[in-house]
Design a protein around this motif. Structure first.
Motif, short mmCIF file in Angstrom:
data_model
loop_
_atom_site.label_atom_id
_atom_site.label_comp_id
_atom_site.label_asym_id
_atom_site.label_seq_id
_atom_site.Cartn_x
_atom_site.Cartn_y
_atom_site.Cartn_z
N GLN A 23 0.83 -1.20 0.00
CA GLN A 23 0.00 0.00 0.00
C GLN A 23 0.87 1.26 0.00
OE1 GLN A 23 -3.66 -0.13 0.01
NE2 GLN A 23 -3.16 1.87 -0.81
N ASN A 24 1.91 1.28 0.82
CA ASN A 24 2.82 2.44 0.86
C ASN A 24 3.51 2.65 -0.49
OD1 ASN A 24 2.27 3.12 3.52
ND2 ASN A 24 3.91 1.83 4.33
N TRP A 25 3.96 1.56 -1.09
CA TRP A 25 4.62 1.67 -2.39
C TRP A 25 3.65 2.17 -3.46
CZ3 TRP A 25 6.58 -3.94 -1.45
CH2 TRP A 25 7.61 -3.91 -0.50
N LEU A 26 2.43 1.67 -3.42
CA LEU A 26 1.40 2.12 -4.36
C LEU A 26 1.13 3.61 -4.17
CD1 LEU A 26 -0.91 1.67 -6.45
CD2 LEU A 26 -2.36 1.02 -4.52
N ASN A 27 0.98 4.04 -2.93
CA ASN A 27 0.68 5.45 -2.64
C ASN A 27 1.74 6.40 -3.18
OD1 ASN A 27 -1.66 4.65 -1.34
ND2 ASN A 27 -0.79 4.82 0.71
N GLN A 28 2.99 5.96 -3.22
CA GLN A 28 4.07 6.82 -3.70
C GLN A 28 4.31 6.71 -5.20
OE1 GLN A 28 5.73 9.19 -1.97
NE2 GLN A 28 4.31 8.73 -0.32
N THR A 29 3.67 5.74 -5.84
CA THR A 29 3.91 5.50 -7.26
C THR A 29 2.78 6.00 -8.14
OG1 THR A 29 5.17 3.53 -6.65
CG2 THR A 29 4.51 3.71 -8.95
N VAL A 30 1.57 5.96 -7.64
CA VAL A 30 0.39 6.34 -8.43
C VAL A 30 -0.27 7.52 -7.73
CG1 VAL A 30 -1.81 5.55 -9.37
CG2 VAL A 30 0.09 3.94 -9.16
N ASP A 31 -0.56 8.57 -8.50
CA ASP A 31 -1.11 9.79 -7.88
C ASP A 31 -2.58 10.03 -8.22
OD1 ASP A 31 -0.87 10.54 -10.51
OD2 ASP A 31 0.35 12.30 -10.13
N PHE A 32 -3.33 8.95 -8.45
CA PHE A 32 -4.76 9.06 -8.69
C PHE A 32 -5.43 7.80 -8.14
CE2 PHE A 32 -2.54 7.67 -12.49
CZ PHE A 32 -3.20 6.52 -12.88
N PRO A 33 -6.75 7.83 -7.90
CA PRO A 33 -7.44 6.69 -7.30
C PRO A 33 -7.43 5.47 -8.22
CG PRO A 33 -8.84 8.65 -7.33
CD PRO A 33 -7.64 8.97 -8.13
N VAL A 34 -7.01 4.34 -7.67
CA VAL A 34 -6.93 3.11 -8.45
C VAL A 34 -7.17 1.89 -7.57
CG1 VAL A 34 -5.28 4.00 -10.16
CG2 VAL A 34 -4.44 2.85 -8.11
N ILE A 110 10.62 -4.28 -7.54
CA ILE A 110 9.87 -5.08 -8.52
C ILE A 110 8.42 -4.62 -8.58
CG2 ILE A 110 9.02 -7.42 -9.03
CD1 ILE A 110 12.05 -6.84 -9.67
N PHE A 111 7.81 -4.36 -7.43
CA PHE A 111 6.42 -3.91 -7.40
C PHE A 111 6.26 -2.55 -8.07
CE2 PHE A 111 2.87 -1.86 -4.98
CZ PHE A 111 1.84 -2.61 -5.51
N ILE A 112 7.13 -1.61 -7.75
CA ILE A 112 7.08 -0.28 -8.36
C ILE A 112 7.31 -0.37 -9.86
CG2 ILE A 112 8.32 1.94 -8.47
CD1 ILE A 112 8.61 1.61 -5.32
N HIS A 113 8.24 -1.22 -10.26
CA HIS A 113 8.49 -1.46 -11.69
C HIS A 113 7.19 -1.92 -12.37
CE1 HIS A 113 11.09 -2.71 -15.11
NE2 HIS A 113 10.22 -3.68 -15.24
N GLY A 114 6.50 -2.86 -11.76
CA GLY A 114 5.24 -3.35 -12.31
C GLY A 114 4.17 -2.27 -12.36
N LEU A 115 4.09 -1.45 -11.30
CA LEU A 115 3.12 -0.36 -11.30
C LEU A 115 3.39 0.64 -12.42
CD1 LEU A 115 2.82 0.42 -7.48
CD2 LEU A 115 1.07 -0.63 -8.94
N LEU A 116 4.64 0.90 -12.71
CA LEU A 116 4.97 1.81 -13.80
C LEU A 116 4.56 1.21 -15.15
CD1 LEU A 116 8.40 3.23 -12.59
CD2 LEU A 116 6.18 4.42 -12.65
#
Length: 155
Positions: A23-34, A110-116
């Motif tokens: 959740q923390n990694w997602l919050n810092q990688t994506v700046d809109f509701p998802v 790896i997770f942030i890479h996937g989110l990008l």
């Protein structure tokens, strides 16, 4: 701003980050509701899916499946499905060990890479790879995680 994770652990591994970490990694990688679906799998499932979708007959650390948002929806104005990530726990753990990286740091990378990837970034050509790697570095730095691409951080 709502950001949701659906976490499905489909393998026997005790070395998986906590939902709060994702959740923390997602919050810092994506700046809109998802919403992001994460499925943690074994090598067998990773290999099967990698073969089915990429025609590569081997397991891989992460596979990203971007949601094809209808044109009439602005993804930045509504909570929508960003996509699915399939992560092979044993591959990620093995890579961290081989590269002498803290396990949680490598999971974050790896997770942030996937989110990008889910946001349309890629590393097929060199210019795109530079942009994507720089974004990864910037996001990881927010967690005091060293540059994963520096030679001294890998074997």
């Amino acid at each position: 701003m709502n950001k949701h994770i659906n976490l499905d652990v489909a393998c026997d591994s005790s070395d998986i980050p906590k939902l709060e970490d994702f959740q923390n990694w997602l919050n810092q990688t994506v700046d809109f509701p998802v919403t992001v679906n994460i499925r943690i799998v074994d090598e067998h499932e990773s290999q099967a899916v990698n073969f089915e979708y990429r025609e590569k007959n081997k397991p891989t650390n992460i596979l990203s499946f971007e949601f094809d948002c209808p044109e009439f929806i602005d993804p930045k104005e509504t909570d929508y499905l960003l996509g699915d990530l399939l992560i092979c726990a044993s591959i990620v753990n093995q890579e961290a060990n081989e590269q002498n990286k803290p396990l949680n740091d490598h999971w974050a990378h790896i997770f942030i890479h996937g989110l990008l990837h889910l946001q349309g970034h890629d590393h097929i050509d060199e210019d795109e790879a530079i942009i994507m790697e720089n974004l990864e570095r910037q996001i990881l730095a927010k967690f005091s995680i060293p540059d994963p691409y520096r030679q001294e951080n890998t074997i």
